[in-house]
Write a protein that holds these residues in place. Sequence first.
Motif, PDB file in Angstrom:
ATOM      1  N   THR A 205      -8.254   0.666   2.436  1.00 42.18           N
ATOM      2  CA  THR A 205      -8.658   0.275   1.080  1.00 42.18           C
ATOM      3  C   THR A 205      -7.552   0.577   0.089  1.00 42.18           C
ATOM      4  N   ASN A 206      -6.688   1.521   0.430  1.00 47.32           N
ATOM      5  CA  ASN A 206      -5.563   1.792  -0.468  1.00 47.32           C
ATOM      6  C   ASN A 206      -4.474   0.756  -0.288  1.00 47.32           C
ATOM      7  N   ILE A 207      -4.284   0.370   0.969  1.00 41.39           N
ATOM      8  CA  ILE A 207      -3.267  -0.652   1.234  1.00 41.39           C
ATOM      9  C   ILE A 207      -4.004  -1.973   1.333  1.00 41.39           C
ATOM     10  N   ILE A 208      -3.843  -2.779   0.319  1.00 46.15           N
ATOM     11  CA  ILE A 208      -4.590  -4.022   0.288  1.00 46.15           C
ATOM     12  C   ILE A 208      -3.871  -5.076   1.117  1.00 46.15           C
ATOM     13  N   GLY A 209      -4.642  -5.812   1.874  1.00 45.10           N
ATOM     14  CA  GLY A 209      -4.054  -6.887   2.656  1.00 45.10           C
ATOM     15  C   GLY A 209      -4.961  -7.264   3.795  1.00 45.10           C
ATOM     16  N   GLU A 236      11.494  -4.075   2.258  1.00 48.97           N
ATOM     17  CA  GLU A 236      12.077  -4.200   0.929  1.00 48.97           C
ATOM     18  C   GLU A 236      11.459  -3.207  -0.045  1.00 48.97           C
ATOM     19  N   SER A 237      12.051  -3.170  -1.228  1.00 46.92           N
ATOM     20  CA  SER A 237      11.544  -2.247  -2.236  1.00 46.92           C
ATOM     21  C   SER A 237      10.203  -2.740  -2.801  1.00 46.92           C
ATOM     22  N   GLY A 238       9.352  -1.817  -3.142  1.00 46.15           N
ATOM     23  CA  GLY A 238       8.088  -2.147  -3.820  1.00 46.15           C
ATOM     24  C   GLY A 238       7.044  -2.775  -2.917  1.00 46.15           C
ATOM     25  N   ILE A 239       7.156  -2.480  -1.660  1.00 47.42           N
ATOM     26  CA  ILE A 239       6.342  -3.185  -0.691  1.00 47.42           C
ATOM     27  C   ILE A 239       5.158  -2.354  -0.216  1.00 47.42           C
ATOM     28  N   GLY A 240       5.187  -1.067  -0.578  1.00 43.59           N
ATOM     29  CA  GLY A 240       4.101  -0.182  -0.183  1.00 43.59           C
ATOM     30  C   GLY A 240       4.482   0.766   0.938  1.00 43.59           C
ATOM     31  N   LYS A 241       5.777   1.060   1.065  1.00 45.22           N
ATOM     32  CA  LYS A 241       6.203   1.953   2.161  1.00 45.22           C
ATOM     33  C   LYS A 241       5.627   3.354   1.972  1.00 45.22           C
ATOM     34  N   GLU A 242       5.562   3.755   0.694  1.00 41.99           N
ATOM     35  CA  GLU A 242       5.018   5.091   0.445  1.00 41.99           C
ATOM     36  C   GLU A 242       3.525   5.129   0.809  1.00 41.99           C
ATOM     37  N   LEU A 243       2.838   4.028   0.550  1.00 41.08           N
ATOM     38  CA  LEU A 243       1.413   3.969   0.914  1.00 41.08           C
ATOM     39  C   LEU A 243       1.251   4.092   2.429  1.00 41.08           C
ATOM     40  N   VAL A 244       2.175   3.475   3.148  1.00 44.41           N
ATOM     41  CA  VAL A 244       2.124   3.545   4.609  1.00 44.41           C
ATOM     42  C   VAL A 244       2.324   4.994   5.053  1.00 44.41           C
ATOM     43  N   ASN A 423       8.351  -7.668  -4.901  1.00 47.41           N
ATOM     44  CA  ASN A 423       7.174  -7.434  -4.070  1.00 47.41           C
ATOM     45  C   ASN A 423       5.921  -6.972  -4.828  1.00 47.41           C
ATOM     46  N   VAL A 424       5.125  -6.130  -4.146  1.00 47.18           N
ATOM     47  CA  VAL A 424       3.833  -5.761  -4.715  1.00 47.18           C
ATOM     48  C   VAL A 424       3.997  -4.985  -6.030  1.00 47.18           C
ATOM     49  N   ARG A 425       5.063  -4.180  -6.110  1.00 46.51           N
ATOM     50  CA  ARG A 425       5.276  -3.440  -7.351  1.00 46.51           C
ATOM     51  C   ARG A 425       5.419  -4.413  -8.516  1.00 46.51           C
ATOM     52  N   GLU A 426       6.176  -5.480  -8.304  1.00 44.37           N
ATOM     53  CA  GLU A 426       6.382  -6.462  -9.355  1.00 44.37           C
ATOM     54  C   GLU A 426       5.060  -7.162  -9.693  1.00 44.37           C
ATOM     55  N   LEU A 427       4.300  -7.492  -8.656  1.00 47.54           N
ATOM     56  CA  LEU A 427       3.007  -8.137  -8.892  1.00 47.54           C
ATOM     57  C   LEU A 427       2.100  -7.214  -9.708  1.00 47.54           C
ATOM     58  N   GLU A 428       2.118  -5.937  -9.367  1.00 50.37           N
ATOM     59  CA  GLU A 428       1.291  -4.970 -10.097  1.00 50.37           C
ATOM     60  C   GLU A 428       1.690  -4.939 -11.570  1.00 50.37           C
ATOM     61  N   ASN A 429       3.011  -4.924 -11.818  1.00 49.81           N
ATOM     62  CA  ASN A 429       3.492  -4.914 -13.206  1.00 49.81           C
ATOM     63  C   ASN A 429       3.080  -6.174 -13.942  1.00 49.81           C
ATOM     64  N   THR A 485      16.054  -2.688  -8.236  1.00 49.67           N
ATOM     65  CA  THR A 485      16.665  -1.364  -8.437  1.00 49.67           C
ATOM     66  C   THR A 485      15.796  -0.507  -9.342  1.00 49.67           C
ATOM     67  N   LYS A 486      14.596  -0.936  -9.518  1.00 48.32           N
ATOM     68  CA  LYS A 486      13.624  -0.216 -10.354  1.00 48.32           C
ATOM     69  C   LYS A 486      14.188   0.051 -11.746  1.00 48.32           C
ATOM     70  N   GLY A 487      14.829  -0.955 -12.328  1.00 49.61           N
ATOM     71  CA  GLY A 487      15.296  -0.858 -13.704  1.00 49.61           C
ATOM     72  C   GLY A 487      16.590  -0.069 -13.871  1.00 49.61           C
TER      73      GLY A 487
HETATM   74  N1  LIG Z   1      -0.505  -3.384   0.060  1.00 47.88           N
HETATM   75  C1  LIG Z   1      -0.627  -2.799  -1.124  1.00 47.88           C
HETATM   76  N2  LIG Z   1      -1.847  -2.638  -1.652  1.00 47.88           N
HETATM   77  C2  LIG Z   1      -1.986  -2.064  -2.852  1.00 47.88           C
HETATM   78  N3  LIG Z   1      -0.998  -1.610  -3.590  1.00 47.88           N
HETATM   79  C3  LIG Z   1       0.235  -1.734  -3.127  1.00 47.88           C
HETATM   80  C4  LIG Z   1       0.484  -2.333  -1.854  1.00 47.88           C
HETATM   81  N4  LIG Z   1       1.784  -2.313  -1.641  1.00 47.88           N
HETATM   82  C5  LIG Z   1       2.348  -1.737  -2.707  1.00 47.88           C
HETATM   83  N5  LIG Z   1       1.419  -1.389  -3.600  1.00 47.88           N
HETATM   84  C6  LIG Z   1       1.666  -0.766  -4.906  1.00 47.88           C
HETATM   85  O1  LIG Z   1       2.960  -1.153  -5.323  1.00 47.88           O
HETATM   86  C7  LIG Z   1       3.668  -0.049  -5.862  1.00 47.88           C
HETATM   87  C8  LIG Z   1       4.899   0.209  -5.039  1.00 47.88           C
HETATM   88  O2  LIG Z   1       4.540   0.711  -3.761  1.00 47.88           O
HETATM   89  P1  LIG Z   1       5.417   1.808  -2.993  1.00 47.88           P
HETATM   90  O3  LIG Z   1       5.966   2.799  -3.957  1.00 47.88           O
HETATM   91  O4  LIG Z   1       4.625   2.327  -1.870  1.00 47.88           O
HETATM   92  O5  LIG Z   1       6.572   0.882  -2.482  1.00 47.88           O
HETATM   93  P2  LIG Z   1       7.852   1.256  -1.652  1.00 47.88           P
HETATM   94  O6  LIG Z   1       7.979   0.226  -0.622  1.00 47.88           O
HETATM   95  O7  LIG Z   1       7.786   2.677  -1.221  1.00 47.88           O
HETATM   96  O8  LIG Z   1       8.977   1.049  -2.729  1.00 47.88           O
HETATM   97  P3  LIG Z   1      10.452   1.705  -2.804  1.00 47.88           P
HETATM   98  O9  LIG Z   1      11.200   1.268  -1.584  1.00 47.88           O
HETATM   99  O10 LIG Z   1      10.995   1.093  -4.035  1.00 47.88           O
HETATM  100  O11 LIG Z   1      10.243   3.182  -2.885  1.00 47.88           O
HETATM  101  C9  LIG Z   1       2.704   1.120  -5.880  1.00 47.88           C
HETATM  102  O12 LIG Z   1       2.089   1.193  -7.143  1.00 47.88           O
HETATM  103  C10 LIG Z   1       1.709   0.762  -4.817  1.00 47.88           C
HETATM  104  O13 LIG Z   1       0.479   1.353  -5.095  1.00 47.88           O
END
Ligand SMILES: Nc1ncnc2c1ncn2[C@@H]1O[C@H](COP(=O)(O)OP(=O)(O)OP(=O)(O)O)[C@@H](O)[C@H]1O
Length: 519
Positions: A205-209, A236-244, A423-429, A485-487
């Motif tokens: 539920t935290n990682i949507i998809g 890539e950046s902003g893809i949710g790696k930290e969520l993983v 990626n997802v970070r950009e979509l969130e913004n 580059t996150k700004g």
């Molecule tokens: N599948 C997802 N479902 C919900 N939120 C997501 C998903 N993927 C990314 N996000 C959201 O997008 C933002 C960026 O995610 P995250 O920091 O995990 O990316 P990252 O891949 O670790 O980026 P970076 O490489 O820049 O550190 C966070 O706010 C995260 O909650």
Amino acid sequence: MHAHCKKGGGECYGLKEMTLLFEISQRLISSKELKNDLSPILRMLVEYLGAERSFLTIFNRNNSNIYIEAAYGMSQKQKMLGKYRLGEGVIGKVVELGQPIVIQEISKSNLFLNKTRSELNKEGRELSFICIPVVVQNKTTGALSVVRPFNPHITYEEDIHLLSIVGSLIAKTVKLRQEKAEELEQLKQKNQELESEVKANNFTTNIIGNSSKMRDLFSLIEMVARTNSTVLVRGESGIGKELVADAIHSESNRKNKKMVKVNCSALPDSLIESELFGHEKGAFTGADQMRKGRFEMAHGGTIFLDEIGDLPLSTQVKLLRVIQERAFERLGGSDTIKIDVRIVCATNCNLEKLIEEGRFREDLFYRINVFPIFVPSLRERRNDIPLLVDHFIHKFNRKNNAAIKRITTSAIDMLMVYPWPGNVRELENVIERACILARDNVIHSHNLPPTLQTADSTATGTQEGMTGVLERLERQLIIEGLTSTKGNISKAADRLKITERKLGTRIKKYRIEAWRYKV
Ligand SMILES: Nc1ncnc2c1ncn2[C@@H]1O[C@H](COP(=O)(O)OP(=O)(O)OP(=O)(O)O)[C@@H](O)[C@H]1O
């Protein structure tokens, strides 16, 4: 009451019953505790009537279940068994119809379900079952039942009459019990909902998809989480790696221990080692106290090394030893510290290329690359976009107490065709910005940033001429650079292969709000 007695004999209703009613009402008046326990009244009923057992059932309006609230002459187990649906068996019918029912000889009745598995006769004597509804303000709240030896001297009207009086005496108490039980049931339900929310609040539920790529990712996470293997999360950046990484920890048996996160690119080279491994007092100027490093802090749990590609070579050697031996020394110290820690690394760099360039140790790469997990870019799973949009609208509403209800189809269409370099970070913004701009609680296409506006939606097309098209492209490239580059303007300039100064003037020219890309 004697006058109503249709049949003569010593077992006929009379003064005895008057005394019973009097005593019940006395008890009700004097005792507050009866609110909690109706069994003394049931006991009196059984004793006065020479009955076998008596019980009170309550109707729960929330789930239409009828259950035994109090009983006399029944075991706890029998009480638990006494559960009825509305309309089921004698009790279910009494509650449903609001009418008393008498079963003269229960052993011969089909309606009598005997859910409590009680005896159907007593020493060869037939048993009768008398059940009356307990009514409060014209609504059936429960039922009062008595099982007693069949008595040919008493008419059932008399039985019903007597029980109905008892029923009306205890009606208020029954109503209170009903309300309490319903309240409890609601709380239980709420609790269950919360529990399942917490449970559901697992990584899926935290990682949507819901795309097949994400489902593959979920099963990889589940598989590796239970092990102690080092994991390398790539993408890539902003893809949710930290969520993983979070999911790997929370699904592992280390979940109740700490998860320590280190962003290897956020710390200057001079500090990273002491941050990771700690230092002894006096290890360097300014080290006036011993400090534990992140690895020590993560003992028993998980350490997440984000942007591992940015780790200086000298630290890479030390990390290699930690991975191999789970041992290290604090800076300035000679004692070897042993730790038990699960290592999860992440990178958006091309580590293989860094190895070729001599910027990343090959031996370390093989050590961390035990179980690589590739997170797909948003472009590769566009069908997840609507789901993610919903998720972010919800998130925004909760965060800001807002009430954005929906997004228009044309806005979704625009989101579906955009390449999403961030990626997802950009979509969130983008969604957060659109939520702020939305005027009627609906996200329209004009609430989306200009980068997303296609030629069609801006109605410019080729009419804008070559300069216009090039400018748009330039603007888009800058935004992509800033997003990835996150700004960070100097990194973005690097990536775009222009000077920082030049990028600065372009940012001004195109009125790009660089801060928006900082996370
Ligand atoms: N599948 C997802 N479902 C919900 N939120 C997501 C998903 N993927 C990314 N996000 C959201 O997008 C933002 C960026 O995610 P995250 O920091 O995990 O990316 P990252 O891949 O670790 O980026 P970076 O490489 O820049 O550190 C966070 O706010 C995260 O909650």
